[in-house]
Design an enzyme around this catalytic site. Structure first.
Site, short mmCIF file in Angstrom:
data_model
loop_
_atom_site.label_atom_id
_atom_site.label_comp_id
_atom_site.label_asym_id
_atom_site.label_seq_id
_atom_site.Cartn_x
_atom_site.Cartn_y
_atom_site.Cartn_z
N SER A 147 -5.19 -1.05 -6.46
CA SER A 147 -3.86 -0.99 -7.05
C SER A 147 -3.69 -2.17 -8.00
O SER A 147 -4.28 -3.23 -7.80
CB SER A 147 -2.78 -1.07 -5.97
N TYR A 160 0.06 -5.30 1.61
CA TYR A 160 -0.59 -4.30 0.76
C TYR A 160 -1.41 -4.97 -0.35
O TYR A 160 -2.57 -4.60 -0.60
CB TYR A 160 0.48 -3.39 0.15
#
Length: 254
Positions: A147, A160
């Site tokens: 990401s 995350y």
């Protein structure tokens, strides 16, 4: 160019969103795909959709293999099950992931542990398990979906972002260990991608997100699928340890 005929692929988190777009992209290029996820009903429904839209490769039908990535025993069984079902594994796409967002001061230990377990540890286990059959075949393509926040950070996503950054470093290390055996390992780092979840956002919030993107719009699942199909191909054999950022220019990272 970029044909995947005769290749066997495993895609985790394949039953929706980016995962299904990746599976479709690989199947369209000729790969036989094992679809993995934790929801068997969704997997079966998507497999039927894939068979209807794309059809089967010459070497057999696409299959589904249920796996809960938070269960280490199931994770350790996934690669052997894929090899047994497909007859081998040439492409591993680690796409599945979870979020447990919270500000650092409020983040609970289990919110940290769950994200690290699924988004980092499970990927390590799958990469390690796939190395043996790929080394024996002297060919393999591992693509980890990370990401943009793994490079930029994001408030409320310390767990995350840490997991995604960890996957990037892990991928670079693995790439160096297996390059001489014909195996590549790379990351694809999406930015904002349009999904069923983002479609439900208020228009004002969508406009604010799009304003941060030089391309002026969110990406599509097909944008990620195309990047993965390239890295999975024979033509990408000299590309390894890299991160391909697909974010419409939102973060222009070297």
């Amino acid at each position: 160019m970029f044909q995947l005929n005769g290749m066997n692929a495993l895609v985790t988190g394949a039953s929706g969103g980016i995962g299904s777009a990746i599976a479709i992209a690989l199947a369209k290029q000729g790969a036989r795909v094992a679809l993995s996820g934790s929801n068997g009903d969704k997997l079966r429904a998507f497999r039927e959709q894939l068979m209807s839209e794309v059809g089967s490769p010459d070497d057999g039908d696409h299959v589904e293999i249920t796996c809960n990535l938070s269960d280490s025993t199931q994770v350790d069984e996934l690669i052997p099950a894929t090899v047994h079902t497909l007859g081998g594994i040439d492409i591993l796409v680690n796409n599945a992931g979870i979020t447990r967002d919270n500000l650092a001061m409020r983040m609970k230990d289990d919110e940290w542990d769950q994200v690290i377990s699924v988004n980092l540890e499970a990927i390590f286990r799958l990469m390690r398990a796939s190395a043996r059959p790929m080394m024996k075949a002297r060919f393999g393509r591992i693509i980890n979906i990370t990401s943009v926040v793994g490079s930029t950070g994001n408030p409320g996503q310390m767990n995350y972002a840490a997991a995604k950054a960890g996957v990037t470093g892990m991928t670079k290390s693995f790439a160096q260990e297996v390059a001489s055996r014909g195996i590549t390992a790379n990351c694809v780092a999406p930015g904002f991608i349009r999904t069923a979840m983002t479609d439900e956002l208020p228009d004002a919030q969508k406009d604010a997100l799009n304003a941060r993107i030089p391309a002026g719009k969110m990406g599509e699942g097909d944008d990620i699928g195309g990047a993965v199909a390239f890295l999975a191909s024979r033509e990408a054999g000299y590309v390894t340890g890299e991160t391909l950022h697909v974010n419409g220019g939102m973060a222009m990272l070297g």
